[in-house]
Design a protein around this motif. Structure first.
Motif, PDB file in Angstrom:
ATOM      1  N   ALA A 131       0.831  -1.207   0.000  1.00 35.70           N
ATOM      2  CA  ALA A 131       0.000   0.000   0.000  1.00 35.70           C
ATOM      3  C   ALA A 131       0.865   1.256   0.000  1.00 35.70           C
ATOM      4  O   ALA A 131       0.591   2.220  -0.729  1.00 35.70           O
ATOM      5  CB  ALA A 131      -0.935  -0.004   1.208  1.00 35.70           C
ATOM      6  N   PHE A 163      -5.057   5.366  -1.125  1.00 37.93           N
ATOM      7  CA  PHE A 163      -4.167   4.810  -0.104  1.00 37.93           C
ATOM      8  C   PHE A 163      -4.925   4.562   1.194  1.00 37.93           C
ATOM      9  O   PHE A 163      -4.837   3.479   1.791  1.00 37.93           O
ATOM     10  CB  PHE A 163      -3.012   5.798   0.110  1.00 37.93           C
ATOM     11  CG  PHE A 163      -2.026   5.422   1.188  1.00 37.93           C
ATOM     12  CD1 PHE A 163      -1.522   4.132   1.290  1.00 37.93           C
ATOM     13  CD2 PHE A 163      -1.586   6.380   2.090  1.00 37.93           C
ATOM     14  CE1 PHE A 163      -0.604   3.800   2.275  1.00 37.93           C
ATOM     15  CE2 PHE A 163      -0.663   6.071   3.076  1.00 37.93           C
ATOM     16  CZ  PHE A 163      -0.175   4.776   3.174  1.00 37.93           C
ATOM     17  N   GLU A 176      -7.253   1.588   0.853  1.00 41.40           N
ATOM     18  CA  GLU A 176      -6.563   0.304   0.881  1.00 41.40           C
ATOM     19  C   GLU A 176      -6.152  -0.063   2.306  1.00 41.40           C
ATOM     20  O   GLU A 176      -6.242  -1.232   2.706  1.00 41.40           O
ATOM     21  CB  GLU A 176      -5.332   0.342  -0.015  1.00 41.40           C
ATOM     22  CG  GLU A 176      -4.492  -0.934  -0.013  1.00 41.40           C
ATOM     23  CD  GLU A 176      -5.263  -2.191  -0.380  1.00 41.40           C
ATOM     24  OE1 GLU A 176      -4.791  -3.290  -0.060  1.00 41.40           O
ATOM     25  OE2 GLU A 176      -6.371  -2.092  -0.973  1.00 41.40           O
TER      26      GLU A 176
END
Length: 875
Positions: free
Chosen positions: A652, A817, A820
Motif C-alpha cells: 500500500a 491509499f 486500501e
C-alpha cells in the motif's frame, strides 16, 4: 483527519476579495493568520509584522518576488476549541496593482516571547484562496540574528519548476537551515547539522562514566545525530558536556519538538511509571522470594494518594515545574496494569487483577488458575510464535547450513541426533530441502563481548535456537545451543539442550528458553528498535531539512513521517542510552550497550530494510516470478503475521509513493536533474550515514524506481517497522517471566553445587536467575511508557494538510491509499479470526494487531492500545 481543511475564518475570507479604488495606488489583499497559544511561554503574536511576496512578479531591484507593504497583527479574536486556544487575526496587505499571486509570507516577531504560527491564508481575485500551512514557532528576530521567518504557500515545485520570483527565497531559506557547523545551539536556533554520538558519556562524573564516541571510525561506526554544539567535558575533550537540565528541554530544532500537549502527556506517563517504580521498589527487599511477588506487581484498581515520603521521592525525580503541571492529571493507580500476555485479547488488556489467585510456579505441573492463559507464555509453541508475531519478529530466519556455522567457519555442537526425532518423520536433509528448519541466532555478534558482559552478577550465553516448521505453520523448538568463550586460545564451551516435558530436564529446558528470550530482548531494544528505526532515520530527517526545500513535493511527502523523532532521540540520549541511563541499568550489556549497537550497525544496509528484501535475505520468502505480484516475493508460509501483514502495508505504501512520484517526475531524467533530491541523497550517503559512504548497495538515485524504492523504504521504517517493534513492548516485555533483559545465573551443570541447589528448589533457582526486584520493576516501567500512543498521534493514511498543486489528483491518490489501508484492517481482523491461522493468536489468545493501521479511527486516542501505525517514530 485525511485532507483536513482549515475552516477557521474561511467564511470571512470569501467575502474579502482584493479591492482597490480609483484614488488608490495600491490594491488590498485580505487574509487571516491563526496563532496557537499553546503554553505559558508562548505569546499571541500580537504586534508581529507580516508581508507577502509575489510568486509571479519579480522586483528587478532584489531579484525576488514583489513585496507587499507591512501589515501588523492587531485585535485578534481568541477562542478555545478541543483544548486548543487560538487567536485569529484579519490582516490587510497593500500591494501594487500588478503584484500578481502571493507565494510566500515573511513575518517578524519584535517581542522577546515566541508564538506558534499554525496557518495563514490570503484571498486574491476570483475568490481564489492561497493557503499556508505553517506549523512552526516564530521567535524574536533579536534572538534569531535579525532573520525574519519565511513561509511558502502550499503549492509545491520541483527546483527546475520554481517560479523565478521565489528562486532566491528558496535558496536563502535552505541556507539558513544549514548553519555553519559552529557554536552552541540555543532554543530558537532553527538549524540542522550533524554530529557523532559524542554525548553519551559523562566523564566529569568519574572515569566509570566515560563512553567512546560512536561514529566516524571503522571500529565504532554509527549514524549521525543532530548537532547541539555543547562545549566539551572537562575530563575528555572528545566528549560533549551533558546538558545542565533535568527536564525535557534538551536542544532540537524548534519544529522538531513535541507539541505542548504531547509533552504534557509524555511527562504524565513517565511520572505515572515513576510512581509505580517508587511504590513497588519500596515494598519488600530487592531479592524476590516467590513468583507471587511478581504477580503482585500487577493490578488496575487500587488507588493512591501521593503524600509523605512518596511525594518527596517523586519531587526529587522530576523538576518542580513539571511536577506541578502534571501530577493532577496522573491516574494514581498503585500497580502496573496486567500485560496482555497474561490478559489475552485486548478487550481484557486492563482487566483487574483483583481476582488473581496466589499461584505456585512449577516446572513439572502446569496448573492454570487466573487468567485462563496465565501460563501460555511458558508453552513451547508460544515461545516459537513470539518469533513470528511478537515484539521482535524480524530476527528469525531459515537455516541454510546444518549444523549451523559461525562466520569464521566454526561449527555448532548441535547434532542430527539432537533434532531428528522431532522432524515429523523427515531426515535433517529432507527438512532442510523443504525449508522446514528455522533458526533464531544470537551467537556470532555476542561471543566477542561475553567476557566483558559476564561480570558483576551477570551470566549470559550466546545462543542458537533451532525450530521446526510444522504442517500447521506453528514452530516446534528443536534445540538450544548455549555458548561461552573458552580459554583465551581455546574453543567455545558449548552446551545443547532439547525440549522436555517432565522433571529436571523440563526445568533446564525452561531455563534455556529464558536465556534465549533475554538475548532476544536485548537485541530487540538495542538493534531492532533503537538502531534500525530511531538512529538510522535521524540522518534522513536532517538531510531532508537541509537539502529539500519546504516547497519540494518530496519534503511534503516525508514530513509527517519525521514528526517528533529528533526530540524522542534527544531524550533517549539524555535518559535512556547514556552512561548510567535506563538501558545500562536493565540490559545485560550495561555500559557496553551502545558499543554492541555500533558493532551491529556494521551489518546494516538501507536497501535490506525494504521488507521484501529483508524477508528474502532471511529466507522467510522466495522470489515470485509472477509479474503481477508487486512485492516480487512469496512468503515461505502464510501464517507469519509480521510478514503477511507487513507485505500488505508495504504494498500500500509503495503504491501511494509511486502514484505521488509519477505526478511530479515525468521520467528518469527528471529525477537525475532534480538538484535538491540529488544533494539530499548524496548527503545521506556521504554525511548522515558517512561511515557507509563507500558501500556499493546504495541506490544510485538515477531513476524514478530508485527514488520510489528509497522513499517507500524510509516511510516503511518510520511507520510500520517502528510500530511493529515498539507498541507491543508492554504486552510482551511487561511480564518479566515472559521476556526479561538480564540473567544472573548460568544453567547448572550436573555434579556441581549449583546443580544440587537447583534440585533442591527449581523455582527458587529460577527466581535467582532473574533480575533483582528494582531492575525488574524499572524494566516494566520503561516498557509501559514506550508502549503508549499519545492522543495527538497522526496515523498512517492520515494527513494534517493538503497540497495546493495538483490537489485534486493528490487527493484522489491519497484517498486510494487510505481506502486500501481500511481494507487491510478488515483483512487483518479476518485473519485473526481464522482458526486455521494458529500464529495469529496462539495459546496466549493475543490477536496480532501491531501492524493494524487503525486509519479509520480519526478521533484522538492514547494509551496502550496495542494497535495503530503512527506515521513517525514519535516515541
Amino acid at each position: 483527519m485525511q485532507h483536513q481543511q482549515h475552516h477557521q475564518g474561511r467564511s470571512s475570507l470569501r467575502d474579502c476579495s482584493s479591492t482597490s479604488s480609483p484614488q488608490s495606488r495600491h490594491n488590498i489583499i485580505k487574509g487571516e493568520i491563526i496563532i496557537v497559544q499553546s503554553d505559558k511561554k508562548s505569546g499571541s503574536g500580537r504586534s508581529a509584522s507580516i508581508r507577502i511576496y509575489s510568486c509571479t512578479e519579480v522586483d528587478p531591484k532584489t531579484g525576488k518576488g514583489k513585496l507587499s507593504e507591512q501589515a501588523y497583527l492587531k485585535r485578534g479574536k481568541t477562542k478555545t476549541s478541543c483544548g486548543e486556544r487560538t487567536t485569529t487575526y484579519d490582516v490587510k496587505f497593500h500591494v501594487e496593482p500588478n503584484f500578481g499571486t502571493p507565494g510566500a509570507l515573511v513575518i517578524r516577531n519584535p517581542k522577546n516571547n515566541r508564538f506558534f504560527l499554525k496557518y495563514a491564508a490570503v484571498q486574491i481575485q476570483n475568490s481564489q484562496i492561497i493557503q499556508f500551512d505553517c506549523y512552526s514557532w516564530v521567535y524574536s528576530f533579536k534572538k534569531t540574528k535579525n532573520f525574519d521567518r519565511i513561509f511558502f504557500s502550499n503549492t509545491k515545485y520541483l527546483p527546475s519548476q520554481t517560479p523565478q520570483a521565489l528562486m532566491k527565497l528558496r535558496k536563502e531559506e535552505l541556507g539558513s537551515l544549514r548553519g555553519n557547523g559552529s557554536g552552541e545551539r540555543k532554543e530558537w536556533d532553527r538549524i540542522y547539522d550533524y554530529d557523532y554520538y559524542s554525548d553519551l558519556g559523562d566523564p566529569d562524573k568519574g572515569p566509570e562514566h566515560k563512553r567512546p564516541v560512536l561514529g566516524g571510525s571503522a571500529l565504532l561506526p554509527y549514524p549521525r545525530r543532530g548537532r547541539t554544539g555543547r562545549p566539551s567535558s572537562n575530563a575528555d575533550p572528545l566528549t560533549e558536556s551533558r546538558p545542565c537540565t533535568t527536564n525535557l528541554d534538551i536542544y532540537v530544532p524548534p519544529d522538531e519538538r513535541f507539541s505542548p500537549k504531547k509533552k504534557s502527556e509524555f511527562i504524565s506517563n513517565s511520572i505515572q511509571a515513576a510512581l509505580h517504580f517508587l511504590i513497588l521498589e519500596g515494598k519488600g527487599s530487592n531479592h524476590l522470594e516467590s513468583f507471587d511477588e511478581i504477580h503482585a506487581m500487577f493490578s488496575a484498581n487500587e488507588s493512591l494518594v501521593i503524600e509523605g515520603s512518596l511525594k518527596e521521592k517523586l519531587k526529587a525525580m522530576v523538576p518542580n515545574e513539571l511536577y506541578k503541571d502534571t501530577t493532577h492529571a496522573i491516574k494514581k493507580t498503585l500497580k502496573f496494569p496486567l500485560p496482555q500476555i497474561l490478559a489475552g485479547d485486548t478487550s481484557d488488556y486492563y482487566a483487574s487483577a483483583a481476582c488473581m489467585k496466589m499461584v505456585h510456579f512449577t516446572f513439572t505441573i502446569v496448573v492454570l488458575h487466573f487468567p485462563e492463559n496465565e501460563f501460555a507464555w511458558k508453552d513451547d509453541e508460544e515461545f516459537g510464535r513470539q518469533m513470528l508475531a511478537g515484539v521482535n519478529p524480524a530476527r528469525i530466519q531459515s537455516l541454510e547450513v546444518f549444523p549451523p556455522q559461525s562466520k569464521d567457519g566454526a561449527v555448532s555442537s548441535i547434532k542430527s541426533s539432537h533434532i531428528e526425532h522431532n522432524l515429523d518423520g523427515l531426515t535433517v536433509a529432507q527438512a532442510m530441502n523443504y525449508w522446514r528448519i528455522l533458526i533464531l541466532d544470537h551467537h556470532d555478534y555476542l561471543m566477542p563481548f561475553l567476557s566483558r558482559i559476564n561480570t558483576n552478577d551477570v551470566c549470559i550465553y550466546a545462543t542458537r535456537t533451532l525450530l521446526f516448521l510444522k504442517s500447521d505453520s506453528t514452530l516446534r523448538p528443536l534445540a538450544i545451543e548455549l555458548s561461552l568463550p573458552g580459554s583465551p586460545r581455546g574453543n567455545e564451551i558449548n552446551r545443547v539442550l532439547v525440549p522436555a516435558s517432565q522433571g529436571e530436564a523440563a526445568a533446564l529446558w525452561h531455563y534455556a528458553k529464558a536465556h534465549v528470550a533475554v538475548n532476544d530482548s536485548v537485541y530487540h531494544q538495542l538493534v531492532s528498535h533503537w538502531l534500525h528505526t530511531h538512529a538510522v532515520v535521524e540522518p534522513f530527517i536532517i538531510a531532508t531539512r537541509r537539502q529539500l526545500s519546504l516547497m519540494h513535493p518530496i519534503h511534503w511527502l516525508l514530513d509527517p513521517h519525521f514528526k517528533d523523532t529528533m526530540h524522542a532521540n534527544a531524550l533517549a540520549r539524555s535518559k535512556l542510552i547514556n552512561s548510567g541511563g535506563i538501558f545500562e541499568k536493565i540490559l545485560f550489556s550495561a555500559e557496553i550497550s551502545m558499543q554492541l549497537s555500533a558493532e551491529l550497525y556494521k551489518e546494516w544496509r538501507f536497501d535490506e530494510q525494504a521488507l521484501p528484501a529483508d524477508l528474502l535475505k532471511r529466507g522467510m520468502a522466495l522470489q515470485d516470478p509472477d509479474p503481477d505480484n508487486p512485492t516480487g516475493i512469496q512468503l515461505l508460509f502464510q501464517d507469519y503475521p509480521y510478514g503477511a501483514d507487513g507485505l500488505e502495508i508495504w504494498t500500500a505504501v509503495q503504491a501511494w509513493v509511486t502514484d505521488f512520484c509519477m505526478l511530479f517526475y515525468a521520467d528518469d531524467a527528471s529525477v537525475r536533474s532534480d538538484e535538491e533530491v540529488q544533494a539530499w541523497w548524496s548527503e545521506i550517503r556521504n554525511v548522515g550515514h558517512g561511515d557507509k559512504r563507500n558501500e556499493t548497495w546504495w541506490y544510485q538515485m538515477t531513476s524514478r524506481k530508485d527514488l520510489i524504492q528509497a522513499l517507500t523504504t524510509l516511510i516503511w521504517i518510520a511507520s510500520a517497522l517502528h510500530a511493529s517493534v515498539n507498541f507491543g513492548q508492554y504486552a510482551y516485555n511487561g511480564y518479566p517471566l515472559n521476556r526479561t533483559t538480564l540473567c544472573r545465573r548460568f544453567i547448572p551443570q550436573e555434579g556441581t553445587f549449583e546443580y544440587a541447589e537447583f534440585l533442591g528448589d527449581p523455582d527458587k533457582y529460577y527466581l535467582n536467575m532473574l533480575p533483582e526486584r528494582d531492575k525488574m520493576i524499572l524494566g516494566i516501567a520503561i516498557a509501559e511508557v514506550l508502549s503508549k500512543h499519545t492522543s495527538d498521534e497522526v496515523y498512517l493514511g492520515q494527513r494534517l494538510s493538503p497540497l495546493s498543486i495538483k490537489n485534486e489528483e493528490i487527493g484522489l491518490k491519497f484517498e486510494k491509499f487510505n481506502r486500501e489501508l481500511r481494507n487491510i484492517e478488515k483483512r487483518i481482523e479476518d485473519k485473526n479470526a481464522d482458526a486455521k491461522l494458529k500464529n495469529r493468536q496462539g495459546c496466549a489468545k493475543m490477536p496480532y494487531m501491531l501492524l493494524y493501521p487503525d486509519t479509520s479511527n480519526v478521533e484522538s486516542k492514547g494509551g496502550s492500545t496495542g494497535k495503530g501505525i503512527p506515521n513517525s517514530i514519535s516515541i
